[in-house]
Design a protein around this motif. Structure first.
Motif, mmCIF file in Angstrom:
data_model
loop_
_atom_site.group_PDB
_atom_site.id
_atom_site.type_symbol
_atom_site.label_atom_id
_atom_site.label_comp_id
_atom_site.label_asym_id
_atom_site.label_seq_id
_atom_site.Cartn_x
_atom_site.Cartn_y
_atom_site.Cartn_z
ATOM 1 N N LYS A 1 -9.025 -6.391 -0.973
ATOM 2 C CA LYS A 1 -8.555 -5.281 -0.141
ATOM 3 C C LYS A 1 -8.575 -3.976 -0.948
ATOM 4 C CE LYS A 1 -5.072 -4.154 3.306
ATOM 5 N NZ LYS A 1 -3.858 -4.611 4.016
ATOM 6 N N THR B 1 0.860 -1.182 0.000
ATOM 7 C CA THR B 1 0.000 0.000 0.000
ATOM 8 C C THR B 1 0.896 1.231 0.000
ATOM 9 O OG1 THR B 1 -0.109 -0.131 2.417
ATOM 10 C CG2 THR B 1 -1.943 -1.075 1.194
ATOM 11 N N GLU C 1 -10.674 -0.758 0.139
ATOM 12 C CA GLU C 1 -9.997 0.524 0.314
ATOM 13 C C GLU C 1 -10.633 1.616 -0.550
ATOM 14 O OE1 GLU C 1 -6.884 3.071 1.771
ATOM 15 O OE2 GLU C 1 -7.481 1.048 2.376
#
Length: 295
Positions: free
Chosen positions: A159, A135, A163
């Motif tokens: 994910k 990330t 996000e």
């Protein structure tokens, strides 16, 4: 569901109970609020005319139940305070019992949906800890996730969706549904997650990657090969992103599984090279394991 009806109008209470019983609910009628009752019923229907001074405490004690107020007029005491204490809704007397049933079903479905969401969120939070996801996310679709396990690629994709607060449709390259998606998604507003690109032969894979460059697509491939695409998220070398709980195979079982899975994807010379053996050895092992050559 177990339903408690707190109502001093006997005819109304019995009418509600009869209609709910007809569709499979177990109903109990009372005209008294039991302050010691705690989450013993799935649904509680309360008449505001017998609430008394302690109804807010009763509602808080039964916050897991679907509580609907049956009221004769709208006020802070009949609506605002009960809902603030935890009641789900209200219905104004006189009412159609079918409308009451509709409200009960609505909140039942909502409660079940919320439970499922929390369950899947808990599951995802559990498995995503197994992957050291890079990330911040640096790309916008289309991009390709290159990984050494499908589980790791899926975790990264999910994910990313979490996000970015987005959703996508799921497709496998093994099926033809993704073709209809690309053909019909003319507005290009719907995001797709397409897996199993490793199942394609090299030229077919190249053609597919070329075809998605203008579409909102996230694709995943399980490979160590070099992939050519404008945006690639390579998580194949990140530690601890192997399949969770995968069974340990013997060397012979591993050889058989790998040959079976990849023999239709690579020419014999290339597959043998990847396995660290000669083409003749590959032929002998295929014969030994009874694996027919895919065309």
């Amino acid at each position: 569901m177990n339903v408690l009806i707190i109502e001093n109008e006997t005819y109304l209470a019995q009418s509600i109970a009869s209609k709910l019983a007809d569709i499979g609910h177990d109903c109990h009628i009372t005209s008294v609020i039991d302050l010691n009752l705690k989450n013993a019923y799935d649904v509680i229907l309360i008449s505001s005319s017998i609430c008394g001074d302690h109804y807010e405490k009763f509602i808080r004690n039964n916050s897991d139940s679907i509580i609907i107020m049956m009221i004769s007029y709208v006020s802070d005491d009949t609506v605002s305070k009960p809902i603030k204490a935890g009641a789900k809704d209200y219905i104004l007397k006189p009412f159609m019992i079918d409308e009451l049933i509709r409200k009960i079903e609505h909140y039942r479905e909502y409660k079940e949906t919320l439970y499922k969401i929390n369950f899947y969120r808990s599951y995802f939070n559990f498995i995503e800890k197994e992957l050291n996801t890079p990330t911040p996310f640096q790309y916008h679709p289309p991009f390709v996730i290159k990984s050494n396990s499908q589980r790791s690629a899926d975790i990264y994709a999910m994910k990313y969706a979490k996000e970015k607060n987005i959703q996508f449709e799921f497709f496998s390259i093994k099926e033809d549904r993704y073709k209809n998606f690309l053909k019909n998604n003319t507005s290009k507003n719907t995001l797709a997650y397409i897996t199993n690109l490793e199942e394609l032969k090299k030229q077919d894979r190249k053609d597919f990657l070329d075809s998605i460059t203008k579409y909102p697509v996230i694709a995943s491939i399980i490979t160590t090969d070099k992939i050519i695409f404008p945006q690639i998220v390579d998580i194949s070398n990140i530690p601890n992103n192997h399949e969770i709980g995968a069974e340990i195979l013997s060397v012979k079982e591993y050889e058989k599984a790998i040959i079976t899975k990849f023999e239709g994807r690579y020419p014999d010379i290339e597959l043998a090279k990847k396995l660290g053996m000669s083409r003749k050895s590959l032929w002998e092992k295929r014969k030994k394991y009874g694996i027919s050559r895919k065309k």
